[in-house]
Design an enzyme around this catalytic site. Structure first.
Site, PDB file in Angstrom:
ATOM      1  N   ALA A 126      97.300  17.592   2.470  1.00  0.00           N
ATOM      2  CA  ALA A 126      98.413  16.979   3.192  1.00  0.00           C
ATOM      3  C   ALA A 126      99.438  18.033   3.576  1.00  0.00           C
ATOM      4  O   ALA A 126      99.643  19.012   2.852  1.00  0.00           O
ATOM      5  CB  ALA A 126      99.071  15.906   2.330  1.00  0.00           C
ATOM      6  N   SER A 143     103.212  21.248   1.506  1.00  0.00           N
ATOM      7  CA  SER A 143     101.782  20.958   1.557  1.00  0.00           C
ATOM      8  C   SER A 143     101.233  20.791   0.149  1.00  0.00           C
ATOM      9  O   SER A 143     101.782  21.343  -0.812  1.00  0.00           O
ATOM     10  CB  SER A 143     101.028  22.079   2.284  1.00  0.00           C
ATOM     11  OG  SER A 143      99.666  21.734   2.481  1.00  0.00           O
ATOM     12  N   ASP A 144     100.158  20.026   0.058  1.00  0.00           N
ATOM     13  CA  ASP A 144      99.508  19.835  -1.231  1.00  0.00           C
ATOM     14  C   ASP A 144      98.030  19.529  -0.991  1.00  0.00           C
ATOM     15  O   ASP A 144      97.665  18.914   0.021  1.00  0.00           O
ATOM     16  CB  ASP A 144     100.148  18.689  -2.008  1.00  0.00           C
ATOM     17  CG  ASP A 144      99.674  18.658  -3.451  1.00  0.00           C
ATOM     18  OD1 ASP A 144     100.166  19.483  -4.235  1.00  0.00           O
ATOM     19  OD2 ASP A 144      98.806  17.836  -3.788  1.00  0.00           O
ATOM     20  N   GLN A 145      97.196  19.965  -1.924  1.00  0.00           N
ATOM     21  CA  GLN A 145      95.758  19.711  -1.826  1.00  0.00           C
ATOM     22  C   GLN A 145      95.229  19.160  -3.141  1.00  0.00           C
ATOM     23  O   GLN A 145      95.559  19.670  -4.209  1.00  0.00           O
ATOM     24  CB  GLN A 145      95.006  20.997  -1.480  1.00  0.00           C
ATOM     25  CG  GLN A 145      93.504  20.786  -1.282  1.00  0.00           C
ATOM     26  CD  GLN A 145      92.793  22.088  -0.948  1.00  0.00           C
ATOM     27  OE1 GLN A 145      92.535  22.904  -1.822  1.00  0.00           O
ATOM     28  NE2 GLN A 145      92.494  22.280   0.326  1.00  0.00           N
ATOM     29  N   LYS A 174     107.669  17.950  -1.740  1.00  0.00           N
ATOM     30  CA  LYS A 174     107.961  19.379  -1.705  1.00  0.00           C
ATOM     31  C   LYS A 174     108.847  19.730  -0.508  1.00  0.00           C
ATOM     32  O   LYS A 174     109.823  20.494  -0.639  1.00  0.00           O
ATOM     33  CB  LYS A 174     106.661  20.176  -1.654  1.00  0.00           C
ATOM     34  CG  LYS A 174     105.844  20.104  -2.932  1.00  0.00           C
ATOM     35  CD  LYS A 174     104.488  20.794  -2.759  1.00  0.00           C
ATOM     36  CE  LYS A 174     103.631  20.697  -4.007  1.00  0.00           C
ATOM     37  NZ  LYS A 174     102.313  21.352  -3.839  1.00  0.00           N
TER      38      LYS A 174
END
Length: 216
Positions: free
Chosen positions: A122, A85-87, A69
């Protein structure tokens, strides 16, 4: 892209470069969290395919997508410092994404009740022009209570957390579903680990606590 969220001194120290800060996410939760730092930023959609790779572990999925991203937005705005960011909710190695519907949220909470779920969050910071690139992972251990069908239904009807990985908002009524939370970065569970984000922004040249300097 949205306009800056605040108005700050944009004067750079000699030898530094003023860079725009961009949040590579359309998540309202991440936007609210980044606003807490009181620095101006813009928002851009990263347009990244979030489909997991075959056999990809939840932590690796979160790291890969956060970096993808940030890189995607940085490619369009090479001068800027970009946050991605990613979850991913990790239930015994099984990735759980955003439910998207009431029925899927019911199924997720049935899977998770009485279980310990690791929310792998992250965050990546990238500046294409300077070559800066860092990514870190915050793992949040969440123990869910034993939940009955009525509790699940009442909670979902009230809060409707269908855009949240794991179908619960810990910052809201979802806290009533939990036994405990273990984390070294308090905002990671909401979607953006600000301690790690601040550390990487400083490394990228963003002066967070300064009236003048390399602030976007």
């Amino acid at each position: 892209m949205s306009p800056p969220s605040a108005d700050h001194d944009r004067t750079a120290r000699p030898g530094t470069t003023v860079r725009t800060l961009i949040l590579g996410s359309t998540s309202r939760y991440r936007r609210e969290l980044l606003t807490r730092l009181t620095i101006p930023f813009e928002v851009a959609s990263p347009e990244v395919d979030e489909t997991p790779l075959p056999g990809e572990a939840p932590a690796q999925l979160a790291l890969r997508l956060a970096l993808a991203k940030a890189r995607a937005v940085a490619a369009n705005f090479p001068h800027a410092v970009v946050i991605g960011s990613d979850q991913v909710a990790d239930l015994n190695g099984l990735p759980l994404g955003k439910p998207g519907s009431h029925e899927r949220a019911v199924a997720q909470l049935h899977q998770m009740h009485g279980q310990t779920v690791i929310f792998q969050t992250a965050v990546a910071v990238v500046c294409a022009e300077s070559g800066f690139e860092q990514v870190e992972l915050a793992a949040v251990k969440v123990k869910f209570r034993e939940l009955n069908d009525d509790e699940i239904e009442i909670y979902l009807r009230i809060e409707q957390p269908y855009d949240c990985a794991g179908s619960a908002k810990s910052e809201g009524l979802g806290i009533a579903l939990l036994e405990s939370i273990e984390s070294d970065d308090p905002t990671a569970l909401v979607g953006l680990p600000l301690i790690r984000t601040c550390r990487m922004l400083r490394a990228a040249g963003i002066a967070l606590l300064a009236t003048s300097g390399a602030r976007p």
